[in-house]
Structures are given as structure tokens and as C-alpha cells.
Write a protein that holds these residues in place. Structure first.
Motif, PDB file in Angstrom:
ATOM      1  N   ARG A 221       0.905  -1.208   0.135  1.00 22.28           N
ATOM      2  CA  ARG A 221       0.057   0.177   0.015  1.00 22.28           C
ATOM      3  C   ARG A 221       0.749   1.231  -0.122  1.00 22.28           C
ATOM      4  O   ARG A 221       0.588   2.305  -0.688  1.00 22.28           O
ATOM      5  CB  ARG A 221      -0.947   0.009   1.331  1.00 22.28           C
ATOM      6  N   GLY A 222       1.864   1.165   0.961  1.00 26.22           N
ATOM      7  CA  GLY A 222       2.667   2.302   1.041  1.00 26.22           C
ATOM      8  C   GLY A 222       3.531   2.519  -0.471  1.00 26.22           C
ATOM      9  O   GLY A 222       3.662   3.837  -0.732  1.00 26.22           O
ATOM     10  N   LEU A 223       4.127   1.531  -0.805  1.00 25.29           N
ATOM     11  CA  LEU A 223       4.681   1.616  -2.068  1.00 25.29           C
ATOM     12  C   LEU A 223       3.852   2.053  -3.376  1.00 25.29           C
ATOM     13  O   LEU A 223       4.386   2.979  -4.076  1.00 25.29           O
ATOM     14  CB  LEU A 223       5.497   0.527  -2.683  1.00 25.29           C
ATOM     15  N   MET A 224       2.704   1.584  -3.353  1.00 27.90           N
ATOM     16  CA  MET A 224       1.795   2.166  -4.285  1.00 27.90           C
ATOM     17  C   MET A 224       1.336   3.493  -4.116  1.00 27.90           C
ATOM     18  O   MET A 224       1.504   4.322  -5.108  1.00 27.90           O
ATOM     19  CB  MET A 224       0.565   1.302  -4.285  1.00 27.90           C
ATOM     20  N   LEU A 225       1.033   3.801  -2.869  1.00 30.89           N
ATOM     21  CA  LEU A 225       1.076   5.316  -2.866  1.00 30.89           C
ATOM     22  C   LEU A 225       1.978   6.534  -3.196  1.00 30.89           C
ATOM     23  O   LEU A 225       1.887   7.480  -3.786  1.00 30.89           O
ATOM     24  CB  LEU A 225       0.598   5.735  -1.258  1.00 30.89           C
ATOM     25  N   ALA A 226       3.176   5.805  -2.882  1.00 29.08           N
ATOM     26  CA  ALA A 226       4.517   6.682  -3.283  1.00 29.08           C
ATOM     27  C   ALA A 226       4.688   6.885  -4.831  1.00 29.08           C
ATOM     28  O   ALA A 226       4.775   8.031  -5.363  1.00 29.08           O
ATOM     29  CB  ALA A 226       5.789   5.871  -2.817  1.00 29.08           C
ATOM     30  N   ARG A 227       4.365   5.752  -5.360  1.00 29.67           N
ATOM     31  CA  ARG A 227       4.475   5.726  -6.859  1.00 29.67           C
ATOM     32  C   ARG A 227       3.436   6.411  -7.806  1.00 29.67           C
ATOM     33  O   ARG A 227       3.646   7.307  -8.320  1.00 29.67           O
ATOM     34  CB  ARG A 227       4.327   4.146  -7.404  1.00 29.67           C
ATOM     35  N   MET A 228       2.212   6.628  -6.939  1.00 31.16           N
ATOM     36  CA  MET A 228       1.157   7.167  -7.403  1.00 31.16           C
ATOM     37  C   MET A 228       1.315   8.547  -7.557  1.00 31.16           C
ATOM     38  O   MET A 228       1.365   9.364  -8.408  1.00 31.16           O
ATOM     39  CB  MET A 228      -0.256   6.984  -6.710  1.00 31.16           C
ATOM     40  N   LEU A 229       2.029   8.946  -6.301  1.00 31.62           N
ATOM     41  CA  LEU A 229       2.433  10.718  -6.130  1.00 31.62           C
ATOM     42  C   LEU A 229       3.539  10.882  -6.987  1.00 31.62           C
ATOM     43  O   LEU A 229       3.483  12.082  -7.553  1.00 31.62           O
ATOM     44  CB  LEU A 229       2.728  10.758  -4.481  1.00 31.62           C
ATOM     45  N   GLY A 230       4.476   9.907  -7.110  1.00 34.61           N
ATOM     46  CA  GLY A 230       5.455  10.190  -8.070  1.00 34.61           C
ATOM     47  C   GLY A 230       4.937  10.573  -9.325  1.00 34.61           C
ATOM     48  O   GLY A 230       5.126  11.630 -10.136  1.00 34.61           O
ATOM     49  N   HIS A 231       4.211   9.775  -9.931  1.00 36.08           N
ATOM     50  CA  HIS A 231       3.581   9.878 -11.176  1.00 36.08           C
ATOM     51  C   HIS A 231       2.966  11.230 -11.356  1.00 36.08           C
ATOM     52  O   HIS A 231       2.944  11.627 -12.580  1.00 36.08           O
ATOM     53  CB  HIS A 231       2.501   8.752 -11.631  1.00 36.08           C
ATOM     54  N   ILE A 232       2.282  11.737 -10.430  1.00 36.78           N
ATOM     55  CA  ILE A 232       1.440  13.088 -10.643  1.00 36.78           C
ATOM     56  C   ILE A 232       2.809  14.196 -10.912  1.00 36.78           C
ATOM     57  O   ILE A 232       2.687  15.049 -11.799  1.00 36.78           O
ATOM     58  CB  ILE A 232       0.874  13.452  -9.381  1.00 36.78           C
ATOM     59  N   THR A 233       3.801  13.979 -10.264  1.00 33.88           N
ATOM     60  CA  THR A 233       4.851  14.953 -10.308  1.00 33.88           C
ATOM     61  C   THR A 233       5.820  14.680 -11.579  1.00 33.88           C
ATOM     62  O   THR A 233       6.561  15.614 -12.111  1.00 33.88           O
ATOM     63  CB  THR A 233       5.807  14.952  -9.116  1.00 33.88           C
ATOM     64  N   TYR A 234       5.480  13.477 -12.162  1.00 32.32           N
ATOM     65  CA  TYR A 234       6.457  13.259 -13.707  1.00 32.32           C
ATOM     66  C   TYR A 234       5.805  13.659 -14.890  1.00 32.32           C
ATOM     67  O   TYR A 234       6.420  14.051 -15.890  1.00 32.32           O
ATOM     68  CB  TYR A 234       6.623  11.839 -13.701  1.00 32.32           C
ATOM     69  N   LEU A 235       4.472  14.289 -14.471  1.00 32.30           N
ATOM     70  CA  LEU A 235       3.619  14.513 -15.795  1.00 32.30           C
ATOM     71  C   LEU A 235       3.047  16.024 -15.498  1.00 32.30           C
ATOM     72  O   LEU A 235       2.867  16.479 -14.471  1.00 32.30           O
ATOM     73  CB  LEU A 235       2.316  13.563 -15.931  1.00 32.30           C
ATOM     74  N   SER A 236       2.800  16.614 -16.455  1.00 31.16           N
ATOM     75  CA  SER A 236       2.519  17.903 -16.578  1.00 31.16           C
ATOM     76  C   SER A 236       1.012  18.008 -16.166  1.00 31.16           C
ATOM     77  O   SER A 236       0.236  16.956 -16.781  1.00 31.16           O
ATOM     78  CB  SER A 236       2.988  18.920 -17.527  1.00 31.16           C
ATOM     79  N   ASP A 237       0.382  19.233 -15.767  1.00 29.38           N
ATOM     80  CA  ASP A 237      -1.004  19.284 -15.467  1.00 29.38           C
ATOM     81  C   ASP A 237      -1.746  19.076 -17.133  1.00 29.38           C
ATOM     82  O   ASP A 237      -2.647  18.553 -17.120  1.00 29.38           O
ATOM     83  CB  ASP A 237      -1.433  20.781 -14.811  1.00 29.38           C
ATOM     84  N   ASP A 238      -1.046  19.887 -17.892  1.00 26.79           N
ATOM     85  CA  ASP A 238      -1.490  19.956 -19.329  1.00 26.79           C
ATOM     86  C   ASP A 238      -1.709  18.592 -19.951  1.00 26.79           C
ATOM     87  O   ASP A 238      -2.474  18.130 -20.521  1.00 26.79           O
ATOM     88  CB  ASP A 238      -0.924  20.902 -20.378  1.00 26.79           C
ATOM     89  N   VAL A 239      -0.552  17.464 -19.727  1.00 27.27           N
ATOM     90  CA  VAL A 239      -0.683  16.233 -20.338  1.00 27.27           C
ATOM     91  C   VAL A 239      -1.823  15.397 -19.666  1.00 27.27           C
ATOM     92  O   VAL A 239      -2.362  14.712 -20.327  1.00 27.27           O
ATOM     93  CB  VAL A 239       0.780  15.848 -20.623  1.00 27.27           C
ATOM     94  N   HIS A 355       8.207  16.234 -16.668  1.00 27.35           N
ATOM     95  CA  HIS A 355       9.326  15.536 -16.315  1.00 27.35           C
ATOM     96  C   HIS A 355       9.766  14.352 -17.051  1.00 27.35           C
ATOM     97  O   HIS A 355      10.754  14.051 -17.622  1.00 27.35           O
ATOM     98  CB  HIS A 355       9.343  15.325 -14.754  1.00 27.35           C
ATOM     99  N   ASP A 356       8.654  13.652 -17.329  1.00 30.38           N
ATOM    100  CA  ASP A 356       8.675  12.545 -18.176  1.00 30.38           C
ATOM    101  C   ASP A 356       9.189  12.364 -19.543  1.00 30.38           C
ATOM    102  O   ASP A 356       9.619  11.482 -20.215  1.00 30.38           O
ATOM    103  CB  ASP A 356       7.514  11.498 -18.217  1.00 30.38           C
ATOM    104  N   SER A 357       9.277  13.577 -19.932  1.00 26.34           N
ATOM    105  CA  SER A 357       9.660  14.128 -21.416  1.00 26.34           C
ATOM    106  C   SER A 357      11.166  13.525 -21.771  1.00 26.34           C
ATOM    107  O   SER A 357      11.759  12.965 -22.617  1.00 26.34           O
ATOM    108  CB  SER A 357      10.001  15.469 -21.763  1.00 26.34           C
ATOM    109  N   PHE A 358      12.060  13.340 -20.737  1.00 31.62           N
ATOM    110  CA  PHE A 358      13.151  12.730 -20.990  1.00 31.62           C
ATOM    111  C   PHE A 358      13.373  11.523 -21.431  1.00 31.62           C
ATOM    112  O   PHE A 358      14.363  10.991 -22.062  1.00 31.62           O
ATOM    113  CB  PHE A 358      14.163  13.036 -19.693  1.00 31.62           C
TER     114      PHE A 358
END
Lengths: 382, 382
Positions: A221-239, A355-358
Motif C-alpha cells: 500500500r505504501g509503495l503504491m501510494l509513493a508511486r502514485m504520487l510520483g507519477h503526478i509529479t512526473y507529468l504536467s497538468d496539461d498532459v 518531467h517524463d519528457s526525458f
């Protein structure tokens, strides 16, 4: 899965594990008496040993950067679009080395490995490693491979931070430093997000202070939450808007807590699949390495002074919609490099992918890499 | 605690609870057969009943907007800097009403209340409420208080969304709509953050599908994580940097997982103290109300059409560094209001404090409110 492996792929590859006996004293004060590094290589080291490129991976990456692990492997390495015959990092010309970081969970010594002192897995007792520790271990790998000087060291995100550290710590051993979507140090907000991710993992009752494997559980559960949160920061609001908008899975509100918006489905899926492939203790370590990274801290917090001994040529790349490590952070580094009269090229690539652009095959981005490498090779030959 | 209650305070206040017997059919299809609304009021309703201002609260707010609950109360209400004698919302002139939303945990009927059908607490069985439901219940409160038309309905964040809904649903009953740091609908990124917060709570083993009180526990860890994450989005990167930077609590790295950076300490403290005062089921409900809010969905997704029947004058306020509900979202609403020939004033206030700016005593912000209210009163009198 691909019908057959594409012609511009490095093909079927397999990792190599090197054992190192020489003790490695880490920044935290702990000494690893011995350790393994696992790596992959693509292309051929030339007679002059001057065509080697080191790839440094990011938070959740590993050594498998290009090619396939089997003919029927459904998925290539994480930077396959960039590394291969005729690709920006052209394996017809370069010998590409990609290693798994110490403390990771891809095969190099880390929390899942056996602690020689106890005969059981390190688990949470694996020491916290820093970007500098990684660079030190990669320098020993270079030694073992007979590479005195990298034609280039390159990477995105946390990978780019390793590149900067390489240029600072081993100025003579790196001809080109390619730093993509990185930052000379994390912002307070970056650290804050990492802290929430860590707390998510550490507060999971299945974490057992990191000894979860002894209890035959994982803090899913914890690792899942960490990754979900990470994903939000990897992508832009626009995308996120372009991909998912406010689209509903069932076309209507259900007034409950199952998936309603498509974005919820995407995040849960990303979180759940990450749990299958990543170790929670490694994730914790990696976020700490990110937080600690700040090479200027040892140069009176003066970034210009920090890079003053660098000898590499620099290529710095940022992406317009990257809000995790914003273009402004890249420009901070570029200004310091210019102020200390370094040879630096910089481009801020227009991209909506955050951020995922790279990791993406953005034509201008790949063209820039292609040209930079072509020119470097030419400069080396004449 | 204050030595004595300041002269510009509304003083010691106490909440009132009103019981409503007329069933309320909610958007989700469930009918509340009866319910309580708790509210506070400040100032005096005039003979014409035309000086009433309704305050709508945000995600974690409640009815206690101004004043103190006791002479020795260490902390005033959440919008005390804005409401009081001589303050922007001048209680010498206005009768200010602030109610706790249905589904909250401040005293109005919600998950902590007894379900009349079962005789036990609603817990997770409390129906998901929407912004429209809140407005409907507030309209009944207005009725009960003898207020046919609010001089103003105002609020920030989720409060501002209620204001917009009021203007759409009850065009004749609202003279001025003051919408602060809000958005006509959540972005995909907003929903994504809410989903992580919900999963944090729902995945906490102490959550027990929402029946945690039956087990004499609360999902502390989940609620703490949700609040920590929320706090990051309430503040700007710049203000986090200014407040905490990369400052270390012990002045050095400890290579462990206790608090190292001051920002970690701040977030943990915010998370832990929130657990003491907020109910997890209420938090879940509130995030759903946020996600669902999209008044244009019932007007062909045309915001101009949505506001075309509004009769209120509008004041829309955004803050430059608010990245949770960015100024662009406010401008989207302003454009729709202009396109449908409404009377609208808009200001984007320079502030480094992010979304939280709406709660702060920023001189220009409070001056704007002050002037707007002063003018409204004048227009009403002549």
C-alpha cells in the motif's frame, strides 16, 4: 511483443555482474567490504577505448536501458528509443555501458542482497547511499572495463545528477557531460513530496521497520501510494488533462470510492504494477540520495565554484513543462557553467509531457542528442 | 492565548444548531430524512434583512470563522483576520453567517452523527454530498433565518465553488458573489492528488472500510498522509523555499529516516495535528465534493451558458502563486461572466503564499474586499 526484434535495436542483451572486493567507504561512514555491480553494454569498445558512454539511471530505472532480454521479450529497456544502431546514442559508434546503482533492486548490491556480515538480506540495514557513492562505484566499474575516460556520461533526472557529480569528482575522466531534466539540488517542494512518499511506505503496517521480507509481506500500500504520487509529479497538468481530462470510467458518477475518473484508474494501475517490480527499501534509499544531492554544499554553496574544475563539455537539456525539476533549475546550472567559462550547450525543449519528457522520443530532443554526439565524435577524430 | 480579546474581534461566540425536519434529497439519490446544521453568526441582521453575508468554508474548515469560543481560547476562528468590527467584512455593518457543511465533522449532520434509521453513527454510510447539496441546505438555513437574499455569499477554495453554485442555483437570492482562489471545476491533476489522499486513508488498515470507530481506532496514518500532501499543494514552491529551504534540523545529515530537513518536521506536525481534529470519512466526502463540482456539466459544458441566469455582481480573486487552483482557472470564470454580460470585478493578487493566500492578511487583498463591501453597501442604500 515484437514480431521480430527491430533492425535499429541492440537486439537481445544480457546483464553482466562484476564483483568488487576493494572496500567502498560510503558518504554515510559505513564501508561496504565487497559488492556487486550489474551492468549491460551495447556496441563495441574501440581500440583506443575512447568511445565509451556511461548511462546513469533515475529513481526507478535500472541497468536494462536498451534491447530485449529475450527474442520474445514484450518490452525493451527503458531508454531503447535513444540507444541503438543509428539512434541518438549510436551503438555502431559508441560502446554504451549502463549499470544498476548500489542500493537499487536490479541486481547490484542493495537491500535485497545478502549481507556478508550476517548471512541474511540487508533489508533496512543497507546503508543510505549518495550520488557521490554511486559515482565512486561507477568509476571503479570504468576501471574494471578498461575505460580511462568516458566519451560521455549521461542521464536524466537523478541520472543527470550523477552526471554532474561525475564532472565534478572526475574532471579528467569525462569528455562530455549530458545532463537532462535534472537540478543541481532538490527544492523544498521536491523534498516534501519525497517525504510524503517515504512516510507512506514507512507507515504501512506491513513495513515492519523495513524487515517486511522476514514477515513474508511487502508494504504494498505504501509503495503504491509513493508511486502514485510520483507519477503526478512526473507529468504536467496539461498532459494529464489531454490524456484523461475529467473522463469518467462509467460515464457517470457512482457516488462511491471505486474508480470513477479515468485518472484514478491510471494512477492505481501505475501504483499496483510498481509494487511488483520495485523494492520498498530501495525506493526509500533512492529518495534520500535525491534529497541529499547538493554538490555545491561542499563549495560554500557556490555552484560556479563547484564546477570550476570541471573539464567536460556540457550539454544541458530541460523541458518546458517539467515542474518537478523546472527549466529554471537547469538554467541555474548553465549560468554557473558559463560563469566559470565552461563549454556548455543548453536547450529548453518545448514539450507538454512534463518531467517524463526525458524518456520520450521527442524529435527535437533526439535530434539535439544525435547532433551533439555526432559532433563530439568528429572532434575526437580530427 | 490573547491577554484579552482584541477590540476588532467579534468576541466570544458560540455556535447554534438548527434541526431540519423537511427531507433533503441529495444529488446521489439518497434522502436525508432530517438533519442538523450548525452555524455561527456575527453582527446583527438589520430590519430590512438585507445585510446578511454567508461564509462558505473550504475542505477542512468549519462554521467557526471568527471570534473566540471562550475568553481564554488560544485561537480565533479561521477567517478572524477578515471578519470583525472594522475588518473587510465589517460586522458593524453586516450580519455574517457561517455554517458547517453537511457531511463535515464540525457539528452539522455527517459521518459522526447518529443515523436515525439505525441508531448508530453513519460512519461510511453517510451519503456523498455535492456542492449543490450544500447550497440547497444553506438555502434552507437562509429561510430559517429569515434571509430572503444574501447581501453577499463568499468563500475561498471549495468555499468559492459553493458561492458559484449559489449564484447559479439561486440567482435572485444573492446580491454579490465573492469567489476567491477557486475554480469552475477541478483539473485532472487536482483529482489525481485527491485520489492519492483518498487511497492513503482507505488503504490504512485502521480504516476498516470506514467503520474504524466501531473498532476504536482511527486511520491516523492515512489521514496524516492526506494532510501532508494537501499542505504541499496549499503552498507555493517559493514560500516553502523561503520558509524552510534545505535547512536541516540537526545541521547535518543523519543518514536515517527521522526528521532531517525542517520541511519534513513541518509536514509531519501538520499531518499529526490534523488527525486530532478531523474525521477521515468527512475528509473523503469533501474530496469527492471537490472532484464532482462542475456546474457547467449541466449546461453543455458551456460555462458562459452556466452563468447566464446569474443576477449577482461578482468579485473574483486569485493569487499569483496559487498552483492548486491557478489564476487561469479564475480567469476562465471571469471570461464566461463577461461573455454573458455580468457585472464582474477581478483581481489577481501578487502573493508568494500559494493557495493558502486566501486565508492570509494580505493588505491589497483585504483592501479589495473592504472596498468592494463598502461600495456594495452604498449601492444598496442609495
Amino acid at each position: 511483443m515484437p514480431d521480430s526484434i527491430p533492425a535499429d535495436s541492440v537486439g537481445v542483451v544480457s546483464p553482466t555482474t562484476l564483483h568488487f572486493d576493494e572496500p567502498l567507504r560510503l558518504d554515510c561512514g559505513v564501508t561496504l567490504s565487497e559488492y556487486d555491480l550489474v551492468y549491460e553494454s551495447y556496441g563495441t569498445l574501440n581500440a583506443e577505448s575512447n568511445n565509451a558512454v556511461l548511462i546513469c539511471h533515475a529513481l526507478s530505472g535500472d541497468h536494462h536501458a536498451a534491447g530485449f532480454h529475450a527474442e520474445q521479450d514484450p518490452k525493451p529497456g527503458w531508454w531503447n528509443n535513444c540507444i541503438g544502431p543509428g539512434k541518438p546514442i549510436d551503438t555502431n559508434k559508441y560502446y554504451v555501458v549502463s549499470s544498476n546503482n548500489l542500493g537499487g533492486c536490479g541486481g547490484s548490491t542493495g537491500p535485497l542482497s545478502t549481507n556478508p556480515a550476517t548471512g541474511t538480506a540487508f533489508g533496512p540495514d543497507f546503508p543510505i547511499v549518495t550520488v557521490r557513492d554511486w559515482v565512486e562505484s561507477q568509476a571503479r566499474l570504468a576501471n574494471a572495463l578498461g575505460i580511462d575516460r568516458w566519451a560521455a556520461v549521461m542521464g536524466g533526472s537523478l541520472g543527470g545528477m550523477q552526471v554532474l557529480q561525475w564532472a565534478v569528482d572526475y574532471p579528467k575522466q569525462i569528455a562530455n557531460a549530458v545532463i537532462i531534466a535534472a537540478t543541481p539540488k532538490l527544492s523544498t517542494q521536491n523534498i516534501a513530496f519525497n517525504e510524503v512518499a517515504r512516510q507512506a511506505i514507512r507507515c504501512d503496517p506491513s513495513f515492519h521497520e523495513g524487515h517486511y521480507r522476514l514477515h513474508n509481506v511487502v508494504p504494498e500500500r505504501g509503495l503504491m501510494l509513493a508511486r502514485m504520487l510520483g507519477h503526478i509529479t512526473y507529468l504536467s497538468d496539461d498532459v494529464l488533462h489531454a490524456k484523461f481530462g475529467r473522463e469518467l470510467r462509467d460515464g457517470k458518477f457512482n457516488f462511491g470510492y471505486d474508480v470513477e475518473f479515468q485518472i484514478e484508474s491510471y494512477l492505481r494501475h501505475q501504483g499496483q504494477s510498481f509494487v511488483q517490480r520495485f523494492d520498498a527499501n530501495s525506493y526509500l534509499l533512492m529518495t534520500k540520495a535525491l534529497d541529499y544531492f547538493d554538490p555545491a554544499a561542499q563549495f560554500d554553496n557556490d555552484l560556479t565554484k563547484t564546477v570550476s574544475n570541471c573539464q567536460a563539455n556540457f550539454l544541458v537539456i530541460s523541458f518546458t513543462s517539467d515542474w518537478r525539476f523546472s527549466p529554471e533549475k537547469s538554467r541555474e546550472l548553465v549560468r554557473a557553467l558559463l560563469d566559470s567559462d565552461k563549454n556548455v550547450s543548453y536547450i529548453d525543449i518545448e514539450s507538454e509531457h512534463g518531467h517524463d519528457s526525458f524518456l520520450m522520443e521527442i524529435p527535437l530532443y533526439h535530434n539535439v542528442l544525435h547532433s551533439y554526439f555526432a559532433r563530439s565524435l568528429q572532434e575526437q577524430q580530427y
